[in-house]
Design an enzyme around this catalytic site. Structure first.
Site, PDB file in Angstrom:
ATOM      1  N   ASP A 167      28.295-122.779 -36.470  1.00 39.96           N
ATOM      2  CA  ASP A 167      28.138-123.596 -35.115  1.00 39.96           C
ATOM      3  C   ASP A 167      27.016-123.320 -34.156  1.00 39.96           C
ATOM      4  O   ASP A 167      26.938-121.648 -33.468  1.00 39.96           O
ATOM      5  CB  ASP A 167      28.919-124.104 -33.961  1.00 39.96           C
ATOM      6  CG  ASP A 167      30.328-124.009 -34.961  1.00 39.96           C
ATOM      7  OD1 ASP A 167      30.292-124.714 -35.579  1.00 39.96           O
ATOM      8  OD2 ASP A 167      32.273-123.703 -34.922  1.00 39.96           O
TER       9      ASP A 167
ATOM     10  N   ASP B 110      36.349-134.495 -36.357  1.00 33.65           N
ATOM     11  CA  ASP B 110      37.120-134.271 -35.470  1.00 33.65           C
ATOM     12  C   ASP B 110      38.667-134.503 -34.985  1.00 33.65           C
ATOM     13  O   ASP B 110      38.995-135.776 -34.510  1.00 33.65           O
ATOM     14  CB  ASP B 110      36.215-133.495 -34.284  1.00 33.65           C
ATOM     15  CG  ASP B 110      34.679-132.931 -34.572  1.00 33.65           C
ATOM     16  OD1 ASP B 110      34.965-132.132 -35.862  1.00 33.65           O
ATOM     17  OD2 ASP B 110      34.577-132.937 -33.910  1.00 33.65           O
TER      18      ASP B 110
END
Length: 289
Positions: A11, A130
């Site tokens: 990330d 997500d």
């Protein structure tokens, strides 16, 4: 049976690797290029870069980080975050990535996935989802939520897509909804139905992250992973929640995922990629060593 893949995930925010819990409380975890080189040496099957605040901050894609990384590693590289159009995909592929991961832009224009797959091939188009568990809400509140979506998503009222919005929990009382902008914005779209639609539109792979489990280190959301894996025929990458090697095993077996993505356990050297693969092989899961 095809070999299962182990995919470390980086990330990235402001050119640095970060890690948080349920998409918040981010902390620095190092330089992306150096970490990528280490994973390549350990035998990772692929590497995923996610610029987790690009869509929220309305920034461009991280071409410099991608280019520097692709010059140093030889494993396949997937990049997501801030991809808005065909030109962005082309630029990333030219910078050296092998696949692109698209989330927010797919939600705002599902037909973008079809156009991207037709232009570059399904093999390099990954749709990131997500997903977060939800509980039933009063009909009036759900109607308000869907109307809110109808106002901002131009395609929401099209007959082709209307079934994607929440229709009620399944027979087990479970339901997951799609979020965008790094997990900041609910879209009231059924995550399982959305995955199936993305496959229909040309996606070659689903990167499925449980927002509930992200960073918790208590394991993948197995029910979510299994529901999506059963709904599509393309590969599903399980993401969100790995705390030990047993969690990876469960995601690939009980969750029926084709690949396991993890971050913290590799970033902070709790386990190596090699250790993960040897553990899986000993448990009867085919992997590349």
């Amino acid at each position: 049976m095809l070999a299962r893949r182990i995919i470390p995930c980086l990330d990235v925010k402001d050119g640095r690797v970060v890690k948080g819990v349920s998409f918040v409380n981010l902390r620095d975890a190092g330089d992306p290029v150096e970490i990528a080189k280490a994973y390549d040496a350990q035998g990772a099957d692929e590497l995923t870069f996610l610029d987790i605040t690009a869509s929220h901050e309305k920034r461009g894609i991280i071409l410099d980080v991608v280019k520097r990384t692709s010059e140093q590693v030889f494993m396949p590289l997937t990049v997501g975050g801030g991809i808005k159009n065909i030109d962005d995909i082309r630029a990333l592929l030219k910078a050296g990535c092998d696949k692109v991961s698209i989330n927010t832009s797919a939600v705002y224009d599902p037909r973008f996935i079809r156009a991207a797959a037709e232009r570059f091939g399904s093999q390099c188009i990954v749709v990131a989802i997500d997903a977060k568990r939800t509980v039933p809400v009063p009909d009036a509140e759900r109607a308000r939520q869907i109307e809110e979506v109808n106002q901002k998503l131009s395609w929401a009222k099209d007959e082709e897509f209307r079934h994607l919005f929440f229709q009620g929990v399944n027979k087990d009382g479970l339901h997951w909804e799609v979020f965008t902008h790094g997990g900041r914005k609910p879209q009231y779209i059924d995550a399982v139905a959305w995955a199936a639609k993305m496959e229909e539109l040309g996606a070659g792979e689903i990167l499925l992250t449980s927002m509930d489990q992200d960073g918790q280190k208590t394991g993948y959301d197995i029910e979510l992973t299994r529901a999506v894996s059963d709904a599509v025929s393309i590969p599903v990458i399980a993401s969100g929640g790995v705390g030990n090697l047993e969690h990876i095993y469960e995601g690939l077996t009980a969750g029926r995922a084709d690949a396991a993505l993890a971050a913290s356990i590799f970033h902070y050297k709790e386990y190596t990629i090699r250790e993960a693969k040897e553990y899986l092989r000993e448990r009867g899961v085919p992997v590349r060593l």
